[in-house]
Design a protein around this motif. Structure first.
Motif, PDB file in Angstrom:
ATOM      1  N   GLU A   8       0.770  -1.270  -0.077  1.00 14.73           N
ATOM      2  CA  GLU A   8       0.164  -0.102  -0.056  1.00 14.73           C
ATOM      3  C   GLU A   8       0.912   1.229  -0.069  1.00 14.73           C
ATOM      4  O   GLU A   8       0.682   2.166  -0.809  1.00 14.73           O
ATOM      5  N   VAL A   9       1.791   1.393   0.997  1.00 16.11           N
ATOM      6  CA  VAL A   9       2.934   2.508   0.822  1.00 16.11           C
ATOM      7  C   VAL A   9       3.477   2.551  -0.336  1.00 16.11           C
ATOM      8  O   VAL A   9       3.714   3.795  -1.102  1.00 16.11           O
ATOM      9  N   LEU A  10       3.968   1.478  -0.996  1.00 17.91           N
ATOM     10  CA  LEU A  10       4.646   1.670  -2.517  1.00 17.91           C
ATOM     11  C   LEU A  10       3.621   2.098  -3.445  1.00 17.91           C
ATOM     12  O   LEU A  10       3.960   2.962  -4.396  1.00 17.91           O
ATOM     13  N   VAL A  11       2.416   1.637  -3.673  1.00 16.21           N
ATOM     14  CA  VAL A  11       1.369   2.214  -4.587  1.00 16.21           C
ATOM     15  C   VAL A  11       1.120   3.578  -4.293  1.00 16.21           C
ATOM     16  O   VAL A  11       1.106   4.507  -5.099  1.00 16.21           O
ATOM     17  N   LYS A  12       0.902   3.864  -2.977  1.00 20.69           N
ATOM     18  CA  LYS A  12       0.489   5.441  -2.707  1.00 20.69           C
ATOM     19  C   LYS A  12       1.679   6.356  -3.050  1.00 20.69           C
ATOM     20  O   LYS A  12       1.446   7.570  -3.543  1.00 20.69           O
ATOM     21  N   GLU A  13       2.882   5.853  -2.748  1.00 20.85           N
ATOM     22  CA  GLU A  13       3.867   6.659  -2.996  1.00 20.85           C
ATOM     23  C   GLU A  13       4.151   7.098  -4.662  1.00 20.85           C
ATOM     24  O   GLU A  13       4.291   8.190  -4.980  1.00 20.85           O
ATOM     25  N   SER A  14       4.092   5.843  -5.230  1.00 19.82           N
ATOM     26  CA  SER A  14       3.890   6.109  -6.740  1.00 19.82           C
ATOM     27  C   SER A  14       2.724   6.835  -7.399  1.00 19.82           C
ATOM     28  O   SER A  14       3.198   7.540  -8.135  1.00 19.82           O
ATOM     29  N   TRP A  15       1.637   6.785  -6.646  1.00 18.68           N
ATOM     30  CA  TRP A  15       0.653   7.272  -7.185  1.00 18.68           C
ATOM     31  C   TRP A  15       0.711   8.990  -6.985  1.00 18.68           C
ATOM     32  O   TRP A  15       0.246   9.710  -7.832  1.00 18.68           O
ATOM     33  N   GLU A  16       1.347   9.386  -6.038  1.00 21.18           N
ATOM     34  CA  GLU A  16       1.773  10.911  -5.599  1.00 21.18           C
ATOM     35  C   GLU A  16       2.697  11.332  -6.985  1.00 21.18           C
ATOM     36  O   GLU A  16       2.373  12.157  -7.399  1.00 21.18           O
ATOM     37  N   ILE A  17       3.421  10.466  -7.429  1.00 18.11           N
ATOM     38  CA  ILE A  17       4.149  10.863  -8.662  1.00 18.11           C
ATOM     39  C   ILE A  17       3.561  10.885  -9.895  1.00 18.11           C
ATOM     40  O   ILE A  17       3.583  11.843 -10.642  1.00 18.11           O
ATOM     41  N   LEU A  18       2.632   9.984 -10.051  1.00 15.91           N
ATOM     42  CA  LEU A  18       1.887   9.894 -11.315  1.00 15.91           C
ATOM     43  C   LEU A  18       0.839  11.036 -11.268  1.00 15.91           C
ATOM     44  O   LEU A  18       0.542  11.574 -12.322  1.00 15.91           O
ATOM     45  N   THR A  71      -8.232   3.304 -12.864  1.00 22.31           N
ATOM     46  CA  THR A  71      -7.424   2.203 -12.724  1.00 22.31           C
ATOM     47  C   THR A  71      -6.444   2.478 -11.124  1.00 22.31           C
ATOM     48  O   THR A  71      -6.369   1.499 -10.295  1.00 22.31           O
ATOM     49  N   CYS A  72      -5.737   3.630 -11.442  1.00 23.80           N
ATOM     50  CA  CYS A  72      -4.760   3.879 -10.163  1.00 23.80           C
ATOM     51  C   CYS A  72      -5.485   4.099  -8.867  1.00 23.80           C
ATOM     52  O   CYS A  72      -4.967   3.670  -7.839  1.00 23.80           O
ATOM     53  N   GLU A  73      -6.768   4.692  -9.041  1.00 21.71           N
ATOM     54  CA  GLU A  73      -7.120   5.042  -7.578  1.00 21.71           C
ATOM     55  C   GLU A  73      -7.815   3.620  -7.359  1.00 21.71           C
ATOM     56  O   GLU A  73      -8.052   3.410  -5.948  1.00 21.71           O
ATOM     57  N   SER A  74      -8.255   2.850  -8.087  1.00 18.70           N
ATOM     58  CA  SER A  74      -8.894   1.431  -7.573  1.00 18.70           C
ATOM     59  C   SER A  74      -7.723   0.601  -6.773  1.00 18.70           C
ATOM     60  O   SER A  74      -7.945   0.104  -5.639  1.00 18.70           O
ATOM     61  N   VAL A  75      -6.694   0.768  -7.282  1.00 21.76           N
ATOM     62  CA  VAL A  75      -5.491   0.140  -6.894  1.00 21.76           C
ATOM     63  C   VAL A  75      -5.044   0.870  -5.356  1.00 21.76           C
ATOM     64  O   VAL A  75      -4.833   0.012  -4.166  1.00 21.76           O
ATOM     65  N   VAL A  76      -5.148   2.175  -5.424  1.00 23.30           N
ATOM     66  CA  VAL A  76      -4.672   2.756  -4.160  1.00 23.30           C
ATOM     67  C   VAL A  76      -5.490   2.450  -2.917  1.00 23.30           C
ATOM     68  O   VAL A  76      -5.263   2.328  -1.902  1.00 23.30           O
ATOM     69  N   GLN A  77      -7.074   2.254  -3.382  1.00 25.76           N
ATOM     70  CA  GLN A  77      -7.847   1.946  -2.254  1.00 25.76           C
ATOM     71  C   GLN A  77      -7.987   0.560  -2.108  1.00 25.76           C
ATOM     72  O   GLN A  77      -8.838   0.305  -1.093  1.00 25.76           O
ATOM     73  N   LEU A  78      -7.522  -0.044  -2.691  1.00 31.27           N
ATOM     74  CA  LEU A  78      -7.543  -1.829  -2.503  1.00 31.27           C
ATOM     75  C   LEU A  78      -7.548  -2.278  -0.922  1.00 31.27           C
ATOM     76  O   LEU A  78      -8.469  -2.883  -0.451  1.00 31.27           O
ATOM     77  N   ARG A  79      -6.473  -1.806  -0.428  1.00 33.64           N
ATOM     78  CA  ARG A  79      -6.006  -2.383   0.973  1.00 33.64           C
ATOM     79  C   ARG A  79      -6.944  -1.596   2.060  1.00 33.64           C
ATOM     80  O   ARG A  79      -7.781  -2.255   2.877  1.00 33.64           O
ATOM     81  N   GLY A 133       5.265  -5.772  -8.061  1.00 34.39           N
ATOM     82  CA  GLY A 133       4.265  -6.731  -7.540  1.00 34.39           C
ATOM     83  C   GLY A 133       3.025  -6.087  -6.815  1.00 34.39           C
ATOM     84  O   GLY A 133       1.813  -6.507  -7.169  1.00 34.39           O
ATOM     85  N   ALA A 134       3.201  -4.871  -6.134  1.00 35.04           N
ATOM     86  CA  ALA A 134       2.026  -4.348  -5.632  1.00 35.04           C
ATOM     87  C   ALA A 134       1.054  -3.795  -6.645  1.00 35.04           C
ATOM     88  O   ALA A 134      -0.125  -4.106  -6.589  1.00 35.04           O
TER      89      ALA A 134
END
Length: 161
Positions: A8-18, A71-79, A133-134
């Motif tokens: 979750e941390v990795l996804v959220k961190e990268s989403w901030e960049i995206l 797509t990205c927001e659904s992955v970010v919210q998954l956890r 992987g995340a």
């Protein structure tokens, strides 16, 4: 299985960049898809009969942003949600539309790879196997939810006639 806390941390961190340039990254995603699978152009009514260079098509740009964000927001919210968090009516529409245009498992694989390469390019040195992987796990969960809804739409179709 939901994402782990670390994923979750990795996804959220990268989403901030995206999020800093969603229009650019979303267009890159779609251009990558069409590079790997040129027939994808025929799946979009606004590209099918167009000789226009895809990146100059405002309909593609708008659609790409919408898909990329979803797509990205659904992955970010998954956890946080424990499952793909897309409203039922939106998920039904996604299933119906994907079924109607003939999307298959193979198409989801192409999009998965294009998404991962787009994120890798965006985050640069922050990219890692764990981040891949995340995002891969998150995308797979979204694809599975859409495929399940496609099956429901397909099974409901004969009853509607």
């Amino acid at each position: 299985m939901a994402l782990t806390e670390k994923q979750e941390v990795l996804v959220k961190e990268s989403w901030e960049i995206l999020k800093q340039n969603v229009p650019e990254y979303s267009l890159r995603l779609f251009l990558r898809i069409m590079e790997v699978y040129p027939d994808a152009k025929n799946m979009f009514s606004f590209l099918r009969d167009s000789d226009e260079i895809p990146q100059n098509n405002p309909n593609l740009q708008a659609h790409a942003v919408k898909v990329f964000r979803l797509t990205c927001e659904s992955v970010v919210q998954l956890r946080e949600c424990g499952a793909v968090a897309i409203a039922g009516s939106t998920m039904k529409r996604l299933g119906s539309v994907h079924l109607k245009i003939g999307v298959t498992d193979r198409h989801f694989d192409v999009v998965r790879e294009a998404l991962l390469r787009t994120i890798e390019e965006a985050v640069g040195e922050k990219w890692s196997e764990e981040m891949e992987g995340a995002w891969g796990e998150g995308y797979d969960r979204l694809a599975a939810a859409i495929l399940a809804e496609m099956k429901v739409s397909d099974e409901a179709a004969p009853a509607a006639n």
